[in-house]
Motif scaffolding. Structure first.
Motif, PDB file in Angstrom:
ATOM      1  N   LEU A 128    -138.512 -25.680   1.880  1.00  0.00           N
ATOM      2  CA  LEU A 128    -139.900 -24.299   2.615  1.00  0.00           C
ATOM      3  C   LEU A 128    -140.432 -24.906   3.848  1.00  0.00           C
ATOM      4  N   VAL A 129    -140.506 -23.689   4.543  1.00  0.00           N
ATOM      5  CA  VAL A 129    -140.936 -23.208   5.806  1.00  0.00           C
ATOM      6  C   VAL A 129    -142.102 -22.697   6.318  1.00  0.00           C
ATOM      7  N   PRO A 130    -143.106 -22.742   7.276  1.00  0.00           N
ATOM      8  CA  PRO A 130    -143.951 -21.662   6.757  1.00  0.00           C
ATOM      9  C   PRO A 130    -143.357 -20.496   7.070  1.00  0.00           C
ATOM     10  N   ALA A 131    -143.866 -19.456   6.873  1.00  0.00           N
ATOM     11  CA  ALA A 131    -143.338 -18.249   6.314  1.00  0.00           C
ATOM     12  C   ALA A 131    -143.340 -17.479   8.911  1.00  0.00           C
ATOM     13  N   ASP A 132    -144.728 -18.047   9.331  1.00  0.00           N
ATOM     14  CA  ASP A 132    -144.840 -17.327  10.305  1.00  0.00           C
ATOM     15  C   ASP A 132    -144.016 -18.418  11.271  1.00  0.00           C
ATOM     16  N   GLY A 133    -143.391 -19.386  11.275  1.00  0.00           N
ATOM     17  CA  GLY A 133    -142.984 -20.487  12.505  1.00  0.00           C
ATOM     18  C   GLY A 133    -141.216 -19.997  12.370  1.00  0.00           C
ATOM     19  N   PRO A 134    -140.566 -20.860  13.468  1.00  0.00           N
ATOM     20  CA  PRO A 134    -139.683 -20.700  14.245  1.00  0.00           C
ATOM     21  C   PRO A 134    -138.284 -20.678  12.903  1.00  0.00           C
ATOM     22  N   ARG A 218    -141.843 -19.771   3.380  1.00  0.00           N
ATOM     23  CA  ARG A 218    -140.400 -19.060   3.687  1.00  0.00           C
ATOM     24  C   ARG A 218    -139.711 -20.722   3.360  1.00  0.00           C
ATOM     25  N   PHE A 219    -138.682 -19.892   1.547  1.00  0.00           N
ATOM     26  CA  PHE A 219    -137.613 -20.750   0.904  1.00  0.00           C
ATOM     27  C   PHE A 219    -136.548 -20.246   1.406  1.00  0.00           C
ATOM     28  N   LEU A 220    -136.217 -21.399   2.071  1.00  0.00           N
ATOM     29  CA  LEU A 220    -134.697 -20.642   2.898  1.00  0.00           C
ATOM     30  C   LEU A 220    -133.742 -21.052   1.663  1.00  0.00           C
ATOM     31  N   PRO A 221    -132.526 -19.920   1.519  1.00  0.00           N
ATOM     32  CA  PRO A 221    -131.282 -20.604   0.268  1.00  0.00           C
ATOM     33  C   PRO A 221    -130.422 -21.813   0.781  1.00  0.00           C
ATOM     34  N   LEU A 222    -130.369 -22.549  -0.029  1.00  0.00           N
ATOM     35  CA  LEU A 222    -128.825 -23.237   0.123  1.00  0.00           C
ATOM     36  C   LEU A 222    -127.891 -22.942  -0.504  1.00  0.00           C
ATOM     37  N   ASP A 223    -127.604 -21.989  -1.683  1.00  0.00           N
ATOM     38  CA  ASP A 223    -126.306 -22.019  -3.027  1.00  0.00           C
ATOM     39  C   ASP A 223    -124.916 -21.737  -1.645  1.00  0.00           C
ATOM     40  N   GLY A 224    -125.175 -21.777  -0.266  1.00  0.00           N
ATOM     41  CA  GLY A 224    -123.948 -21.654   0.312  1.00  0.00           C
ATOM     42  C   GLY A 224    -123.971 -23.555   0.427  1.00  0.00           C
ATOM     43  N   TYR A 225    -124.385 -23.960   0.134  1.00  0.00           N
ATOM     44  CA  TYR A 225    -123.660 -25.708   0.520  1.00  0.00           C
ATOM     45  C   TYR A 225    -123.820 -26.329  -1.175  1.00  0.00           C
TER      46      TYR A 225
END
Length: 323
Positions: A128-134, A218-225
């Motif tokens: 998870l990261v803040p939705a409004d973050g960089p 925001r949830f970042l996708p990790l399936d590429g790893y």
């Protein structure tokens, strides 16, 4: 009194004495003692802790001569060490950590003699990261502080491996993992002390549901790893998706899945293992209700424990019930 009557009385008297002796012996033996098994779970408020408490209650309600004593811990790595030391009899652990222990891979200096009772459910890796973050991708975590699980936890292991697969464990600008519990991680992300939060658990995880209601995330996708992880560590890692609707997601997010095992020391008696598994399969809905939504526990799923061998008592249970 004739000699025949006297003999008959002697025989009857002897018989009564034998019967009385047998009855006394049976009464003195009493019921079999309750077998107490200590179960290493996880931190208070976490899914392992919830599962352990639910299992203890289910076993107590079953009327079996068995008692489960949940023990709060830092989770997977710590649990395997406690099993190895003999301070607990049972443990919950993520499959990747369990395989590391059995194979003697880091952080374990030598193979640990443990066996599996069942694969009970799948953990979903959350980032998870803040939705409004960089930060909008894993690569952008370079040089940033990241909450990467408590010391001795399975979260710490999978987070480190994902960062390694992304090339962020070293180099000119590596990510900066912080060893934090789930509660501390949520607070740190909310307060801006970290830029991302790793978690591995069931879906939804209540603490993250609460966080998502307070802070747009925001949830970042990790399936590429997943491919890189499987190439290095084997099929213990799988591709799964956080489903739409949980945490307010509008679409599924691909990520890394890893199973959770119920483990035992090899010296736990087969009979105790069989009794315990009877309760697990009778009450699996109750056990998983607070851990992960929509999960089922089926034998063909439960026996899939990879490099971790099934305990002989577990193998006997599955053969006797399912052939």
């Amino acid at each position: 009194m004739t000699s025949a009557e006297l003999s008959r009385r002697r025989v009857m008297g002897a018989g009564l004495q034998v019967f009385a002796g047998a009855l006394a012996a049976g009464c003195s033996a009493g019921p079999a003692p309750v077998r107490r098994l200590r179960l290493a779970t996880g931190p208070e408020g976490g899914p392992y802790n919830a599962f352990g408490k639910a299992l203890a209650q289910a076993v107590a309600a079953s009327g079996r001569r068995l008692e489960i004593v949940p023990v709060s811990t830092a989770a997977s790595v710590n649990n395997l060490r406690e099993l190895d030391e003999g301070s607990v009899d049972l443990a919950l652990a993520m499959a990747d950590v369990a395989e590391d222990a059995v194979l003697g891979r880091e952080p374990f200096p030598r193979p640990v003699a443990v066996s599996a009772l069942a694969r009970v459910y799948v953990n979903y890796t959350h980032l998870l990261v803040p939705a409004d973050g960089p930060v909008t991708s894993v690569q952008q975590l370079a040089g940033r502080p990241v909450a990467a699980g408590a010391a001795g936890s399975g979260v710490q292991v999978v987070a480190g491996r994902v960062l390694q697969a992304a090339g962020l464990n070293d180099g000119p600008s590596p990510a900066a993992p912080r060893q934090l519990s789930l509660a501390a991680s949520a607070s740190a992300l909310r307060e801006g002390a970290v830029d991302a939060l790793f978690w591995s658990g069931g879906v939804p995880t209540p603490a993250l549901s609460g966080l998502a209601r307070e802070l747009p995330v925001r949830f970042l996708p990790l399936d590429g790893y997943v491919g890189a992880l499987r190439e290095r560590y084997g099929p213990v890692y799988t591709e799964v998706s956080l489903p739409a609707a949980v945490y307010g997601l509008t679409a599924p997010v691909g990520t890394v899945g890893v199973g959770n095992y119920l483990l035992a020391r090899d010296d736990v008696p087969d009979s105790a293992v069989r009794e315990l598994l009877q309760v697990v399969f009778e009450r699996w809905r109750d056990l998983l209700r607070e851990v992960t939504a929509g999960a089922r526990l089926e034998p063909r799923f439960a026996i899939s424990t990879g490099q971790v061998p099934l305990h002989p008592g577990a193998a006997a249970h599955y053969r006797s019930v399912y052939g």
